[in-house]
Design a protein around this motif. Structure first.
Motif, short mmCIF file in Angstrom:
data_model
loop_
_atom_site.label_atom_id
_atom_site.label_comp_id
_atom_site.label_asym_id
_atom_site.label_seq_id
_atom_site.Cartn_x
_atom_site.Cartn_y
_atom_site.Cartn_z
N ASP A 192 0.83 -1.21 0.00
CA ASP A 192 0.00 0.00 0.00
C ASP A 192 0.86 1.26 0.00
O ASP A 192 0.47 2.29 -0.51
N TYR A 193 2.03 1.16 0.63
CA TYR A 193 2.84 2.35 0.82
C TYR A 193 4.11 2.35 -0.02
O TYR A 193 4.87 3.32 0.00
N ALA A 194 4.39 1.25 -0.72
CA ALA A 194 5.69 1.10 -1.36
C ALA A 194 5.87 2.06 -2.52
O ALA A 194 4.93 2.34 -3.26
N PRO A 195 7.10 2.56 -2.70
CA PRO A 195 7.41 3.30 -3.91
C PRO A 195 7.43 2.35 -5.10
O PRO A 195 7.52 1.12 -4.91
N GLY A 196 7.38 2.92 -6.31
CA GLY A 196 7.31 2.11 -7.51
C GLY A 196 8.37 1.04 -7.58
O GLY A 196 8.09 -0.14 -7.86
N ILE A 197 9.62 1.41 -7.27
CA ILE A 197 10.73 0.47 -7.45
C ILE A 197 10.60 -0.73 -6.53
O ILE A 197 10.90 -1.87 -6.90
N LEU A 253 7.80 -1.99 -5.43
CA LEU A 253 6.71 -2.82 -5.93
C LEU A 253 7.26 -3.76 -6.99
O LEU A 253 7.01 -4.98 -6.96
N ILE A 254 8.03 -3.20 -7.93
CA ILE A 254 8.54 -4.02 -9.02
C ILE A 254 9.51 -5.07 -8.47
O ILE A 254 9.45 -6.25 -8.84
#
Lengths: 341, 733
Positions: free
Chosen positions: B49-54, B56-57
């Motif tokens: 929910d809070y993760a930055p894009g990188i 997440l990937i």
């Protein structure tokens, strides 16, 4: 430039400061009863549990619309108050969450039977009978007869003196329409509505507006829930309340938990608390003269006694369903509202 | 002659860094209560929910974000190549355009329930994942892509390679696109959606051709459709406000009337009055049991009627509310007609009346058309007065509201009604431009122009004075009654004087926790002040940048650009409200229920006024000022900031005041956008009105009027006066 910048940063600063400083349990509370009651319930719950309450007050129709619009991404947690139909409609459309409260043993039968008919997705918190009220000073001033029955309202001397809400925007007015249809049968019921239409001076948008207009002397008769009329009389306005002689329908003010609520635990706490004797006793503080659903909650002596009123066997399941509602409203729109007055 | 390439690089690297910050550090998706920073301790940066894009990937989630890395790296690559390299511009354009396009495509393609469109599922198979609305991370990344693109375009030589100008154009196009055109497009689409969720043209026409919209029953004793009602009302209001506005302008400029300042003050009042207050006062005076009605019926034995509910009441309320706007438009025009023209006509033996009719009046045509248009649009968009006074007189703006909030709940119908409303206002907008045509109305030239306006001819002066007097007296009575109404227990029923309403609304209490704002109005009051204070400077900023681009720069598509930025002026608030809920309740941009949506709606509703004010003042500043600044080595950003802005103080003030006041008094868009946490003063007041609580509503409104007066005074002090004084020295900025 420098000044503009100062203003912007001051504004941002203000916004930051306004954000709550620390996290706490919270609940988003949609309320469809009268403002002061809503506020009292919000404060009462906050005091009782320490959970922070965010309240929005909108009519039951508006709230239903909002919950439906937000269905894919719910913002609200609990919906308290307002006539039962939109709650039942929400239950039917799967917008609300089933919940069986431990408080049920303390509740009146009509409250529980409404809950079971809706698959436990809503529950009755108060009930009130439909009727009308009139401004006795205006009635006298215009030399009008005192009405006692639904059919009295059709008399030509009341032309331009009767006010009711528009069933399209108000749950109260829809209850009126459904009551008349159940009381006289659909055919005759619509003839009644057409006759009434001739005497109506305005279809208001909100359900209790007609009696408020009557209280202020802006209209003579208002078709509303009787407890709303009692409230105006208790506030000192020259309002007399009438329980129509043919019998009348009633509403069950309801409460539902919104499906997918972000604060489900708080919502359930609120639900249980709202059914308690103490929470329901708050109604008296704000002159809400509905009959509470908790058997032990105190009632006011000014409140209309449901036992002495001839109540019809109101079919909540049928007339609360969206298909029937849409059909009746469309018929009313096409056959009644377009007639010349 | 261009500044060396060094100048460009800090800008480029700045936006590249912003992009990487957005992708590596900030949460990609929107978070409720972002500013409490609770998310920092709640599983960040790994919690999805809070993760930055990188992150997440890296965790194998939301893999559709991966291609965004390419343009981010592309930006860095271009930076390394340097500006002189042949591929520099192309790489930036490619990276910016691809990144932006991908961001939009994934946002719309994948929503709350996986694929947003069936055909996507048909091609790629079912997707067992979903995404929420974009957050600050995504916002920074998209800003980075936008400015990579504009810098690439600038490097290709557009607008003389001016990075600041190209970026500003790109920025304005992007925000207007997102917050004006996108919601309107969403609304247009909603009009064609059937109940089952498929698209159909017939559903649009069945709603569009409804009798409730176009019925002509009122010609034969029944009810007319809302479209005809709105149109008739708006034309009447537009015409009458123009006439009354002209009357006032003539009194102020062409008569020996002494108390012009008083008259001016009187015309400002309705602008800072919350919209339904006038309607309430009318009911309390002219309703069935209103003070005047009762008095007249006792005196003459006339049976009181409910005449005020319906068209007459709404018309009177709107005339009271909107005449000042027409006056403010017309006074400039009436003053602007060059006296030398009139003197020339008089020298040729024209009588005063002939001069007025054949010279002065025709030269006022642009002002008259503008005033009419404003009155027309304001009336169409007005929500408060028809709600309070409409009775059975349905107009489009209230019908739209009840289509959305009513028990029937029909977004499609609301969209259709909104389209009709929009069609009316846009036609008026277009007709005005067409009517004014290409004739020249310029009478003020650089040559000496020292005449004095002649006084009005007598046959004009008498009716003008009478109507101005009646209107002014009426306004004074209304406002006296409003203040009085806030101090009595229950107007018309119990006339005991009391502070009760102010206490209920604004009481404070001291206890162990310190000061507690216990009054019922505080919550909405603080929200309103905050939102108005945030929206005002942003509105002014966007408006003035746009005005700068329109007056100082030439670029391809400038006309379309101007039309686009002025369009929201012709969009009624109700339409904005409806289109905003339709557009921003679901990802990719999820704003409903936040304060941001209120701020954004105010910015784009009020921006055209900032643009107009900016254009008007900037056209008075000679271009040689910019040129000398540029010759001395400043770039256009510095020129704008150090030369033009300080000279624009009146325009800045106008834009600030206007947007602040509008943010505090607007209701039509706001009523759709308020939420539990962000309730606005106007929506709170309308709730009180619905509840028969007139005393509280009026007391709150009176308090708001004084707050606005105070705010205007503070703004005036903060922004200060422009010193274009030729003889005085320039004060330090």
């Amino acid at each position: 430039m420098k000044n503009t910048f100062t203003v912007i940063s001051a504004g941002l600063f203000a916004a930051l400061m306004a954000a709550p400083a620390m996290a706490a349990d919270k609940i988003t509370y949609y309320c469809s009863a009268q403002e002061d009651w809503c506020q009292l319930m919000a404060n009462g719950f906050q005091d009782a549990t320490g959970i922070k309450v965010n309240m929005t007050r909108k009519s039951s129709g508006e709230t239903f619309a909002q919950i439906k619009a937000e269905a894919s991404n719910p913002k609200g947690d609990i919906w308290w108050g307002g006539t039962g139909d939109p709650h039942l409609q929400a239950a039917e459309e799967g917008l609300t969450e089933p919940y069986v409260s431990p408080m049920r043993s303390e509740l009146q039968d009509w409250s529980i039977s409404q809950a079971t008919s809706a698959g436990d997705k809503t529950i009755g918190i108060y009930s009130g009978a439909l009727g009308y009220g009139y401004n006795s000073e205006l009635l006298e001033k215009n030399n009008l007869p005192v009405p006692a029955c639904w059919k009295d309202l059709l008399k030509p001397e009341y032309k331009g003196h009767v006010q009711m809400a528009n069933p399209n925007s108000s749950g109260t007015a829809y209850t009126t329409l459904a009551t008349i249809v159940q009381l006289f049968g659909e055919e005759e019921g619509f003839e009644f509505m057409k006759g009434l239409h001739k005497n109506i001076n305005q279809y208001t948008k909100s359900g209790s507006a007609p009696i408020k207009a009557a209280a202020r002397g802006e209209s003579t008769i208002g078709i509303v829930f009787m407890h709303d009329a009692v409230k105006q009389a208790a506030a000192g306005f020259p309002i007399k309340v009438v329980a129509p002689c043919e019998g009348t329908g009633y509403e069950i003010g309801s409460m539902s938990i919104i499906k997918g609520a972000r604060n489900m635990d708080s919502a359930k706490k609120f639900y249980d608390w709202a059914l308690s004797k103490d929470a329901q006793a708050l109604a008296l503080e704000v002159n809400a003269f509905q009959v509470p659903s908790n058997k032990m909650a105190p009632t006011s002596d000014k409140a209309p006694d449901l036992d002495s009123i001839k109540l019809i066997d109101y079919d909540f399941a049928k007339y609360g369903s969206s298909d029937e509602r849409k059909r009746l409203l469309k018929k009313w729109d096409d056959e009644v509202s377009t007639l010349p007055q | 002659m261009q500044s060396p390439s060094k100048k460009t690089f800090p800008v480029l690297i700045f936006w590249i860094i912003v992009g990487w910050v957005g992708f590596l550090i900030l949460p990609w998706y929107g978070i409720e209560d972002f500013w409490t920073f609770e998310w920092l301790v709640d599983g960040y940066p790994l919690d999805s929910d809070y993760a930055p894009g990188i992150f997440l990937i890296a965790q194998g989630e939301k893999l559709w974000l991966t291609p965004l890395l390419l343009p981010l790296i592309g930006g860095l690559f271009a930076y390394r190549l340097g500006k002189e390299h042949a591929l520099y511009a192309n790489i930036l354009i490619l990276a910016g355009a691809f990144g932006f396009a991908w961001l939009i495509a994934q946002g719309f393609g994948i929503g709350l329930r996986g694929w947003s469109y069936d055909w996507l599922e048909a091609i790629f198979g079912p997707l067992d994942d979903r995404q929420f609305g974009m957050g600050y991370g995504a916002m920074l990344v998209s800003a980075c892509f936008l400015f990579l693109l504009t810098q690439g375009i600038a490097a290709r030589g557009a607008v003389n390679g001016d990075v600041f100008v190209v970026s500003s154009i790109g920025f304005v196009i992007a925000v207007v696109g997102v917050f004006v055109f996108f919601p309107i497009a969403r609304m247009l689409i909603a009009a064609f959606i059937t109940e089952e969720g498929s698209y159909s043209v017939s559903v649009f026409f069945s709603k569009f051709l409804s009798n409730r919209l176009w019925g002509l029953g009122c010609l034969s004793g029944g009810k007319c459709g809302a479209a005809w009602n709105s149109l008739a009302l708006a034309v009447l209001v537009g015409f009458l406000t123009t006439v009354l506005g002209l009357v006032f302008a003539l009194v102020v400029t062409r008569s020996g009337f002494r108390h012009k300042r008083l008259l001016r003050a009187l015309t400002v009042l309705p602008i800072i009055t919350p919209p339904f207050v006038i309607g309430l006062a009318l009911i309390l005076l002219f309703g069935l049991s209103g003070s005047v009605t009762v008095w007249v019926s006792d005196l003459f034995g006339i049976q009181p009627t409910r005449w005020v509910y319906g068209m007459p009441g709404v018309l009177i309320a709107q005339l009271l509310a909107f005449t000042p706007i027409a006056f403010l438009v017309l006074i400039g025009v009436v003053e602007g007609v060059s006296p030398s023209m009139e003197e020339a006509a008089q020298t040729l033996r024209a009588s005063k009346w002939q001069v007025f009719r054949t010279v002065s009046l025709p030269l006022m045509r642009p002002g008259l058309a503008n005033a009419f248009l404003l009155g027309f649009i304001e009336s169409m968009a007005d929500f408060g007065n028809p709600l309070v006074l409409g009775g059975n007189f349905d107009v489009l703006s209230t019908e739209i509201f009840f289509a959305i909030v009513g028990a029937q709940y029909d977004q499609g119908r609301a969209a259709v009604l909104a389209i009709v409303l929009l069609a009316f206002t846009l036609s008026a907008f277009y007709a005005q431009r067409f009517w004014l045509g290409k004739k020249s109305y310029t009478t003020v030239s650089g040559k000496g122009d020292s005449g004095i306006h002649p006084h009005m001819p007598n046959r004009l002066a008498i009716p003008v004075f009478i109507s101005a007097g009646v209107w002014a007296l009426f306004t004074i009575v209304i406002y006296v009654m409003i203040v009085y109404g806030s101090f009595v227990e229950l107007w018309g029923v119990n006339d005991t004087l009391t502070f009760k309403h102010y206490v209920t609304a604004f009481s404070v209490r001291m206890d162990a926790e310190g000061l507690r704002w216990t009054g019922s109005a505080w919550n909405s009051f603080w929200t309103t002040v905050q939102i108005a204070a945030l929206a005002a400077p942003l509105t002014a900023a966007v408006g003035l940048i746009t005005a700068y681009l329109l007056t100082r720069q030439t670029f391809i598509g400038k006309n379309a650009f101007e039309f686009g930025t002025m369009l929201s002026f012709a969009i009624p608030g109700t339409v904005i409200g409806v289109s905003y809920i339709l557009a921003f309740n679901v990802p990719p941009i999820e704003l409903t229920g936040t304060g941001v949506i209120l701020i954004v709606s105010f910015i784009f509703r009020n921006m055209p006024v900032g643009v107009r004010a900016g254009i008007a003042s900037m056209s008075q500043l000679d271009k040689s000022l910019d040129e000398s600044s540029l010759t001395l080595g400043a770039n256009s950003a510095q020129t704008f900031r150090l030369v033009i802005l300080p000279l624009l103080r009146p325009a800045i003030l106008a834009a600030l005041v206007y947007s602040f006041v509008r943010a505090m008094t607007a209701i039509s868009a706001v009523i759709f956008l308020v939420s539990a946490e962000y309730d606005m003063a106007t929506s709170y007041i309308i709730g009180r009105v619905e509840n028969n609580d007139y005393g509280l509503a009026i007391a709150y409104s009176t308090a708001l009027i004084f707050v606005m007066l105070l705010a205007i005074a503070i703004l005036q002090l903060a922004v200060g006066k422009t010193n274009i004084g030729r003889r005085m020295s320039q004060p330090k900025p």
